[in-house]
Design an enzyme around this catalytic site. Structure first.
Site, PDB file in Angstrom:
ATOM      1  N   CYS A  47      45.900  37.327  66.445  1.00  0.00           N
ATOM      2  CA  CYS A  47      46.543  38.580  66.856  1.00  0.00           C
ATOM      3  C   CYS A  47      46.005  39.085  68.184  1.00  0.00           C
ATOM      4  O   CYS A  47      46.659  39.890  68.861  1.00  0.00           O
ATOM      5  CB  CYS A  47      46.339  39.653  65.782  1.00  0.00           C
ATOM      6  SG  CYS A  47      46.998  39.223  64.159  1.00  0.00           S
ATOM      7  N   ARG A 449      60.755  65.437  54.185  1.00  0.00           N
ATOM      8  CA  ARG A 449      61.484  66.633  53.767  1.00  0.00           C
ATOM      9  C   ARG A 449      62.994  66.453  54.005  1.00  0.00           C
ATOM     10  O   ARG A 449      63.809  66.808  53.150  1.00  0.00           O
ATOM     11  CB  ARG A 449      60.962  67.850  54.527  1.00  0.00           C
ATOM     12  CG  ARG A 449      61.557  69.189  54.042  1.00  0.00           C
ATOM     13  CD  ARG A 449      60.799  70.359  54.613  1.00  0.00           C
ATOM     14  NE  ARG A 449      60.861  70.374  56.078  1.00  0.00           N
ATOM     15  CZ  ARG A 449      60.267  71.309  56.809  1.00  0.00           C
ATOM     16  NH1 ARG A 449      59.539  72.276  56.236  1.00  0.00           N
ATOM     17  NH2 ARG A 449      60.345  71.264  58.132  1.00  0.00           N
TER      18      ARG A 449
END
Length: 460
Positions: A47, A449
């Site tokens: 990586c 929400r």
């Protein structure tokens, strides 16, 4: 009494983590460990290669967690530049070939076997694809070969084929080295690991950074100069000059030898294992790392995800089990994070297409917020998208695109996914707040929400 023989195929994250963990549990006289690695390096961070190429970190030594000599000092017989070419499961042995010794072959017997053969870059069969100057980026050897090409080149034009994680990271690395970069992507948007609407945000940002990003195009070949070196990449209707070509088209499990031995593979070609990382149907064979498929805890299906985080965990689990202990790897939720220049890109859980393929009904919610309080200096926009299951409101996935502080926010959603939380429950999470770090309502909670409201509205 003779020591039990453990043979490990592959000397990177999963294989050597397994070896190290098994050695902690059992002494050399009880367990003899032999590991075969075909490359020049062991226990390294693939990586980190884009950041080595880009000059952010030194390499390759800085990317090596433990050298071959350090493993050998712990009574692990690690044999470098040695390739396993055949598994003889009936006789409990593997055929090995020494790559630097004239191809000399021999057999090594085992009582327990660990397959950690990793993955190989996708490399389509196209004219010129194997020409000098065309590079995959999977190993430290690949990284060094690319750097050698960059150092020898007098030109400053690069073409990156593929706009996934490796593609965008390599585009940044080449930009940092002063190259003019063109990215060619077959999909409609870069980062096919995101939904197209979120990928559009990445596309716009890359173009703003000066990275020419051409989507919806298929590479047809690589043109070469009179010396046979890459000079351009062709698509169906265009030609893109290139002094270097980098392939960032993803990887596939390296299971050629395992498949020839008749071991079970999944849809992606990765080995199938149980929760203890034991190959299905086999009593004394384990597998881990980029060569396996793992359970997706959200969809309930297996999938191939090539990440070093998983590989190291697999190795710990395998090492505990072959060493006489017990451990399991329960699965993943598919969390990943990356960046291109200052744009952070993250996802966890399912994309819309994954949710549909799993037969799930869902709603989506996307919000634009800021990474810190809007009045605090340096506040930057951030987009968060959530998928929630209809009726139950269970979180199915989250995607985030934004600047500083955006990417690692995905970990909030990863924990919520692992815990099986609903988006309604997420709205009550007690997250850290101060103006330099977050608005009063964190963007992840704002998205939760809105998603909870969409669930309620759909059920009305």
């Amino acid at each position: 009494m003779a020591a039990e023989r453990l043979v490990i195929v592959g000397g990177d994250a999963a294989g050597m983590s397994a070896a190290s963990q098994a050695r902690r549990l059992r002494k050399p006289g009880e367990l003899a460990i032999t590991a075969f690695e075909r490359g020049h390096f062991t226990s390294y961070s693939a990586c980190g290669i884009p950041y080595w190429v880009g000059g952010d970190v030194d390499g390759p030594e800085a990317l090596i967690a433990r050298t071959a000599e350090e493993h050998r000092a712990r009574d692990i017989d690690l044999r470098m530049r040695t390739e396993v070419t055949e598994l003889d499961l009936d006789r409990g042995r593997v055929r090995v070939r020494e790559l630097d010794n004239g191809g000399q072959e021999s057999w090594a017997g085992f009582d327990k076997l660990v397959l950690a053969t990793g993955a190989r870059p996708r490399r389509p069969r196209l004219p010129g694809i194997d020409a000098p100057g065309v590079h995959g980026v999977q190993t430290l050897d690949d990284g060094q070969a690319l750097l050698d090409t960059l150092d020898a080149s007098s030109g400053r034009r690069a073409v990156v084929v593929g706009a996934g994680y490796i593609g965008v990271e390599m585009a940044e690395a080449l930009i940092r080295r002063g190259y003019t970069v063109t990215v060619l992507e077959q999909s409609a948007q870069p980062m096919s690991t995101l939904d197209p609407d979120m990928g559009t945000l990445v596309h716009e940002a890359m173009c703003d950074m000066g990275i020419e990003t051409v989507c919806g195009t298929t590479v047809t070949g690589v043109l070469t100069d009179t010396e046979g070196r890459a000079r351009a990449v062709t698509t169906g209707d265009a030609e893109y000059p290139a002094d270097v070509v980098v392939l960032g088209m993803g990887v596939r499990p390296e299971t050629t030898v395992a498949a020839a031995a008749g071991l079970p593979l999944g849809e992606s070609g990765g080995l199938l294992t149980d929760l203890a990382m034991r190959v299905r149907g086999q009593e004394h064979i384990w597998a881990g790392g980029d060569c396996v498929e793992v359970l997706d805890l959200v969809s309930g299906h297996t999938r191939h995800i090539a990440l070093g985080t998983h590989a190291n965990k697999h190795g710990q689990v395998i090492g505990a089990n072959v060493g006489g202990g017990y451990a399991v790897f329960p699965g993943v939720v598919g969390t990943a994070v990356s960046k291109v220049c200052d744009l952070e890109i993250a996802r966890t859980g399912l994309l819309e297409r994954h949710a549909r393929a799993a037969g799930l009904r869902f709603v989506t919610a996307t919000v634009e917020a800021t990474n810190r309080a809007g009045y605090y200096p340096g506040a930057r926009p951030m987009h968060v998208k959530m998928l929630a299951e209809l009726r139950t409101g269970r979180l199915l996935g989250t995607q985030i695109v934004g600047r500083e502080g955006a990417g690692k926010r995905v970990d909030i959603a990863a924990v919520a996914l692992t815990a099986g939380m609903t988006v309604e429950q997420m709205t009550a999470l007690d997250l850290g707040y101060a103006p330099p770090f977050s608005p009063v309502w964190d963007p992840v909670l704002v998205a939760a929400r809105k998603a909870a409201g969409a669930v309620r509205a759909a059920g009305a």
